[in-house]
Design a protein around this motif. Structure first.
Motif, PDB file in Angstrom:
ATOM      1  N   CYS A  59     -30.633  -9.819  33.079  1.00  0.00           N
ATOM      2  CA  CYS A  59     -29.619  -9.056  33.788  1.00  0.00           C
ATOM      3  C   CYS A  59     -28.617 -10.003  34.442  1.00  0.00           C
ATOM      4  O   CYS A  59     -28.850 -11.198  34.559  1.00  0.00           O
ATOM      5  CB  CYS A  59     -30.259  -8.160  34.841  1.00  0.00           C
ATOM      6  N   VAL A  60     -27.501  -9.439  34.892  1.00  0.00           N
ATOM      7  CA  VAL A  60     -26.461 -10.200  35.573  1.00  0.00           C
ATOM      8  C   VAL A  60     -26.541  -9.874  37.059  1.00  0.00           C
ATOM      9  O   VAL A  60     -26.623  -8.710  37.445  1.00  0.00           O
ATOM     10  CB  VAL A  60     -25.064  -9.835  35.024  1.00  0.00           C
ATOM     11  N   GLN A  61     -26.548 -10.913  37.880  1.00  0.00           N
ATOM     12  CA  GLN A  61     -26.633 -10.734  39.333  1.00  0.00           C
ATOM     13  C   GLN A  61     -25.379 -11.317  39.982  1.00  0.00           C
ATOM     14  O   GLN A  61     -24.865 -12.340  39.550  1.00  0.00           O
ATOM     15  CB  GLN A  61     -27.861 -11.458  39.900  1.00  0.00           C
ATOM     16  N   LYS A  62     -24.920 -10.650  41.032  1.00  0.00           N
ATOM     17  CA  LYS A  62     -23.769 -11.156  41.785  1.00  0.00           C
ATOM     18  C   LYS A  62     -24.284 -12.126  42.837  1.00  0.00           C
ATOM     19  O   LYS A  62     -25.227 -11.825  43.573  1.00  0.00           O
ATOM     20  CB  LYS A  62     -23.029  -9.995  42.432  1.00  0.00           C
ATOM     21  N   LEU A  67     -20.971 -14.763  39.260  1.00  0.00           N
ATOM     22  CA  LEU A  67     -22.012 -14.026  38.543  1.00  0.00           C
ATOM     23  C   LEU A  67     -23.012 -14.993  37.936  1.00  0.00           C
ATOM     24  O   LEU A  67     -22.685 -16.092  37.506  1.00  0.00           O
ATOM     25  CB  LEU A  67     -21.388 -13.171  37.432  1.00  0.00           C
ATOM     26  N   ARG A  68     -24.273 -14.545  37.892  1.00  0.00           N
ATOM     27  CA  ARG A  68     -25.344 -15.350  37.330  1.00  0.00           C
ATOM     28  C   ARG A  68     -26.145 -14.477  36.362  1.00  0.00           C
ATOM     29  O   ARG A  68     -26.482 -13.340  36.671  1.00  0.00           O
ATOM     30  CB  ARG A  68     -26.247 -15.850  38.442  1.00  0.00           C
ATOM     31  N   LEU A  69     -26.396 -15.022  35.170  1.00  0.00           N
ATOM     32  CA  LEU A  69     -27.198 -14.341  34.165  1.00  0.00           C
ATOM     33  C   LEU A  69     -28.620 -14.878  34.257  1.00  0.00           C
ATOM     34  O   LEU A  69     -28.843 -16.082  34.188  1.00  0.00           O
ATOM     35  CB  LEU A  69     -26.633 -14.597  32.764  1.00  0.00           C
ATOM     36  N   SER A  77     -31.770 -19.283  34.687  1.00  0.00           N
ATOM     37  CA  SER A  77     -30.557 -18.593  35.097  1.00  0.00           C
ATOM     38  C   SER A  77     -29.343 -19.417  34.675  1.00  0.00           C
ATOM     39  O   SER A  77     -29.397 -20.644  34.622  1.00  0.00           O
ATOM     40  CB  SER A  77     -30.555 -18.348  36.604  1.00  0.00           C
ATOM     41  N   LEU A  80     -22.121 -17.805  35.177  1.00  0.00           N
ATOM     42  CA  LEU A  80     -21.027 -17.342  34.327  1.00  0.00           C
ATOM     43  C   LEU A  80     -19.707 -17.719  34.974  1.00  0.00           C
ATOM     44  O   LEU A  80     -19.478 -17.444  36.157  1.00  0.00           O
ATOM     45  CB  LEU A  80     -21.108 -15.824  34.133  1.00  0.00           C
TER      46      LEU A  80
END
Length: 86
Positions: A59-62, A67-69, A77, A80
């Motif tokens: 998932c992508v996290q803020k 942003l971090r995948l 991780s 992005l």
């Protein structure tokens, strides 16, 4: 006498003028075998290259940086960067 005329011995075969077939035949079996083998090897390499390509499940996290995948399978991780895909 024409080809197929009965009763007079051998029939005369008409050939294309200027054409002389090779003495040992065409010998294309070896070339065909090499071509088929090369095509099979190329298909195998292509399959292995595409079959084992990388993939990410997650998932992508803020974050504070953007942003971090997060890859759940590999527990890694990736950051992005904005505008990297434009």
């Amino acid at each position: 006498m024409e080809a197929g005329e009965p009763g007079r011995g051998r029939a005369r075969v008409r050939r294309t003028p200027g054409y002389v077939p090779p003495k040992n035949g065409y010998g294309s079996g070896k070339a065909i075998g090499i071509g088929v083998g090369a095509a099979a090897a190329g298909a195998g390499v292509l399959f292995l290259a595409l079959h084992h390509r990388g993939g990410v499940t997650g998932c992508v996290q803020k974050t504070d940086d953007g942003l971090r995948l997060v890859d759940e399978k590999k527990n890694k991780s990736y950051t992005l960067e904005q505008g990297a895909w434009t």
